[in-house]
Motif scaffolding. Sequence first.
Motif, mmCIF file in Angstrom:
data_model
loop_
_atom_site.group_PDB
_atom_site.id
_atom_site.type_symbol
_atom_site.label_atom_id
_atom_site.label_comp_id
_atom_site.label_asym_id
_atom_site.label_seq_id
_atom_site.Cartn_x
_atom_site.Cartn_y
_atom_site.Cartn_z
ATOM 1 N N LEU A 151 0.814 -1.216 0.000
ATOM 2 C CA LEU A 151 0.000 0.000 0.000
ATOM 3 C C LEU A 151 0.844 1.260 0.000
ATOM 4 C CD1 LEU A 151 -2.672 -1.025 2.698
ATOM 5 C CD2 LEU A 151 -2.912 -1.114 0.203
ATOM 6 N N LEU A 152 2.125 1.112 0.285
ATOM 7 C CA LEU A 152 3.005 2.277 0.398
ATOM 8 C C LEU A 152 3.382 2.809 -0.982
ATOM 9 C CD1 LEU A 152 5.468 1.041 3.180
ATOM 10 C CD2 LEU A 152 3.295 2.260 3.463
ATOM 11 N N THR A 153 3.562 4.114 -1.056
ATOM 12 C CA THR A 153 4.096 4.712 -2.275
ATOM 13 C C THR A 153 5.586 4.379 -2.382
ATOM 14 O OG1 THR A 153 4.732 6.782 -1.200
ATOM 15 C CG2 THR A 153 2.458 6.621 -2.030
ATOM 16 N N ASP A 154 6.156 4.641 -3.566
ATOM 17 C CA ASP A 154 7.585 4.383 -3.735
ATOM 18 C C ASP A 154 8.405 5.186 -2.731
ATOM 19 O OD1 ASP A 154 7.067 2.650 -5.799
ATOM 20 O OD2 ASP A 154 7.508 4.093 -7.389
ATOM 21 N N ARG A 155 8.031 6.450 -2.501
ATOM 22 C CA ARG A 155 8.761 7.278 -1.550
ATOM 23 C C ARG A 155 8.632 6.712 -0.142
ATOM 24 N NH1 ARG A 155 12.854 10.456 -1.827
ATOM 25 N NH2 ARG A 155 11.949 12.049 -3.200
ATOM 26 N N GLU A 156 7.428 6.257 0.229
ATOM 27 C CA GLU A 156 7.221 5.704 1.566
ATOM 28 C C GLU A 156 8.008 4.413 1.748
ATOM 29 O OE1 GLU A 156 2.727 7.447 2.467
ATOM 30 O OE2 GLU A 156 2.979 5.461 1.553
ATOM 31 N N ARG A 157 8.118 3.608 0.703
ATOM 32 C CA ARG A 157 8.930 2.382 0.806
ATOM 33 C C ARG A 157 10.399 2.734 1.032
ATOM 34 N NH1 ARG A 157 6.732 -2.498 -1.318
ATOM 35 N NH2 ARG A 157 8.776 -3.110 -2.094
ATOM 36 N N LEU A 160 10.664 3.844 4.600
ATOM 37 C CA LEU A 160 10.553 2.674 5.482
ATOM 38 C C LEU A 160 11.872 1.909 5.529
ATOM 39 C CD1 LEU A 160 9.054 0.636 7.241
ATOM 40 C CD2 LEU A 160 8.175 -0.419 5.128
ATOM 41 N N LYS A 161 12.501 1.718 4.389
ATOM 42 C CA LYS A 161 13.784 1.008 4.355
ATOM 43 C C LYS A 161 14.825 1.741 5.203
ATOM 44 C CE LYS A 161 17.237 -0.872 1.175
ATOM 45 N NZ LYS A 161 18.410 -0.202 1.773
ATOM 46 N N LEU A 162 14.850 3.071 5.118
ATOM 47 C CA LEU A 162 15.824 3.834 5.893
ATOM 48 C C LEU A 162 15.492 3.821 7.381
ATOM 49 C CD1 LEU A 162 16.356 6.841 3.467
ATOM 50 C CD2 LEU A 162 17.832 4.848 3.807
ATOM 51 N N ILE A 163 14.205 3.838 7.712
ATOM 52 C CA ILE A 163 13.805 3.669 9.117
ATOM 53 C C ILE A 163 14.318 2.328 9.636
ATOM 54 C CG2 ILE A 163 11.828 3.211 10.624
ATOM 55 C CD1 ILE A 163 10.281 5.334 9.054
ATOM 56 N N ALA A 164 14.139 1.288 8.832
ATOM 57 C CA ALA A 164 14.555 -0.048 9.249
ATOM 58 C C ALA A 164 16.061 -0.173 9.362
ATOM 59 C CB ALA A 164 14.023 -1.093 8.260
ATOM 60 N N GLU A 165 16.799 0.685 8.663
ATOM 61 C CA GLU A 165 18.257 0.688 8.785
ATOM 62 C C GLU A 165 18.714 1.462 10.014
ATOM 63 O OE1 GLU A 165 20.002 2.046 5.161
ATOM 64 O OE2 GLU A 165 19.162 0.406 3.976
ATOM 65 N N GLY A 166 17.750 2.075 10.744
ATOM 66 C CA GLY A 166 18.079 2.739 11.987
ATOM 67 C C GLY A 166 18.199 4.245 11.897
ATOM 68 N N LEU A 167 17.951 4.829 10.724
ATOM 69 C CA LEU A 167 18.127 6.261 10.569
ATOM 70 C C LEU A 167 17.000 7.034 11.251
ATOM 71 C CD1 LEU A 167 19.970 5.074 8.276
ATOM 72 C CD2 LEU A 167 19.503 7.189 7.019
ATOM 73 N N SER A 168 17.345 8.169 11.822
ATOM 74 C CA SER A 168 16.361 9.073 12.409
ATOM 75 C C SER A 168 15.763 9.950 11.312
ATOM 76 C CB SER A 168 17.015 9.950 13.474
ATOM 77 O OG SER A 168 17.935 10.838 12.859
ATOM 78 N N ASN A 169 14.757 10.760 11.668
ATOM 79 C CA ASN A 169 14.137 11.643 10.684
ATOM 80 C C ASN A 169 15.152 12.592 10.053
ATOM 81 O OD1 ASN A 169 11.688 10.468 11.186
ATOM 82 N ND2 ASN A 169 10.900 12.127 12.452
ATOM 83 N N THR A 182 8.755 16.878 6.388
ATOM 84 C CA THR A 182 8.222 16.001 5.333
ATOM 85 C C THR A 182 8.483 14.544 5.666
ATOM 86 O OG1 THR A 182 8.505 17.686 3.628
ATOM 87 C CG2 THR A 182 8.382 15.412 2.883
ATOM 88 N N VAL A 183 9.683 14.251 6.174
ATOM 89 C CA VAL A 183 10.002 12.871 6.553
ATOM 90 C C VAL A 183 9.101 12.407 7.688
ATOM 91 C CG1 VAL A 183 11.774 11.357 7.517
ATOM 92 C CG2 VAL A 183 12.372 13.022 5.751
ATOM 93 N N LYS A 184 8.858 13.287 8.643
ATOM 94 C CA LYS A 184 7.975 12.928 9.756
ATOM 95 C C LYS A 184 6.571 12.606 9.247
ATOM 96 C CE LYS A 184 6.341 14.461 14.275
ATOM 97 N NZ LYS A 184 6.406 15.515 15.317
ATOM 98 N N ASP A 185 6.093 13.386 8.275
ATOM 99 C CA ASP A 185 4.777 13.109 7.694
ATOM 100 C C ASP A 185 4.768 11.754 6.994
ATOM 101 O OD1 ASP A 185 3.804 15.520 8.598
ATOM 102 O OD2 ASP A 185 4.094 16.571 6.691
ATOM 103 N N HIS A 186 5.835 11.460 6.242
ATOM 104 C CA HIS A 186 5.929 10.154 5.575
ATOM 105 C C HIS A 186 5.934 9.027 6.608
ATOM 106 C CE1 HIS A 186 6.290 11.410 1.488
ATOM 107 N NE2 HIS A 186 7.483 11.972 1.605
ATOM 108 N N ALA A 187 6.712 9.215 7.686
ATOM 109 C CA ALA A 187 6.804 8.174 8.717
ATOM 110 C C ALA A 187 5.447 7.930 9.366
ATOM 111 C CB ALA A 187 7.836 8.569 9.766
ATOM 112 N N SER A 188 4.713 8.994 9.651
ATOM 113 C CA SER A 188 3.391 8.841 10.256
ATOM 114 C C SER A 188 2.443 8.115 9.309
ATOM 115 C CB SER A 188 2.818 10.217 10.616
ATOM 116 O OG SER A 188 3.601 10.850 11.597
ATOM 117 N N SER A 189 2.516 8.441 8.015
ATOM 118 C CA SER A 189 1.683 7.767 7.024
ATOM 119 C C SER A 189 2.030 6.285 6.933
ATOM 120 C CB SER A 189 1.857 8.433 5.660
ATOM 121 O OG SER A 189 1.124 7.747 4.661
ATOM 122 N N ALA A 206 9.473 -4.378 7.624
ATOM 123 C CA ALA A 206 10.285 -4.145 6.432
ATOM 124 C C ALA A 206 11.259 -5.288 6.209
ATOM 125 C CB ALA A 206 11.041 -2.819 6.573
ATOM 126 N N GLN A 207 11.834 -5.769 7.295
ATOM 127 C CA GLN A 207 12.769 -6.885 7.202
ATOM 128 C C GLN A 207 12.071 -8.130 6.693
ATOM 129 O OE1 GLN A 207 14.425 -8.580 10.908
ATOM 130 N NE2 GLN A 207 16.440 -8.114 10.065
#
Length: 230
Positions: A151-157, A160-169, A182-189, A206-207
């Motif tokens: 359901l995620l857009t390409d940008r959201e995917r 998500l991958k970067l969140i899963a790699e441990g990166l902060s906003n 903008t990143v915070k909005d993507h993360a919330s979505s 994601a993993q």
Amino acid sequence: MIRVVVVDDEALVRSGLELILSAANDTEVAATATGAQAVQTIARVRPDVVLLDIRMPDTDGLTVLRELRLFDVPPVVAMLTTFDSDEYILTALRSGAAGFILKDTAPDQLAQLVRTLACGGVVLSPKASSALVDGAHGAAEDDPQVRRVGLLTDRERTVLKLIAEGLSNADIAARLHLSAGTVKDHASSILGKLRVSGRVQAALLAQRAGLLTAGTTERQRPPHDTAPRP
């Protein structure tokens, strides 16, 4: 300074972690405690990060974690464990832990992992086996939660991958040339679409969905980054 409390039933482990972390110029071990002392100590000290042994004979780490989650402003908690396949890890992550650290983590990595936790990153050991992630849920392809990644857009995917790699906003914003807002909005979505409560749960998903390659979930963070989690 990042204020840390170390909770472990073994005095040698407590003193060893305190010695390692105290050598970093931006980290302060405000207190150490056994499981029985943990909640009272943490309520008094109000640390930024708690390193919490998952298995203790007096009061186990899961019990302490549940009590800490009731605080008005809960600290960031990472579980300490000897085994990357510990059966309690998934329960801890679902209960609000921000990740887990193996007790045999190299000393020169420990302070950086604490910085990652303090700035809102996810810390998952790269040694985590597929059984840890898949075993409790069944086959990923049959999991409706995994299918929600579609359901995620390409940008959201990508986020998500970067969140899963441990990166902060802030890290993600710098990587993708976006604003932190903008990143915070993507993360919330992303959290809403995946129907998960936090970044750790999203990282695990994601993993399981195959967005990560082995060994990418424990990244180092720049020490100045203090972006909050959504």
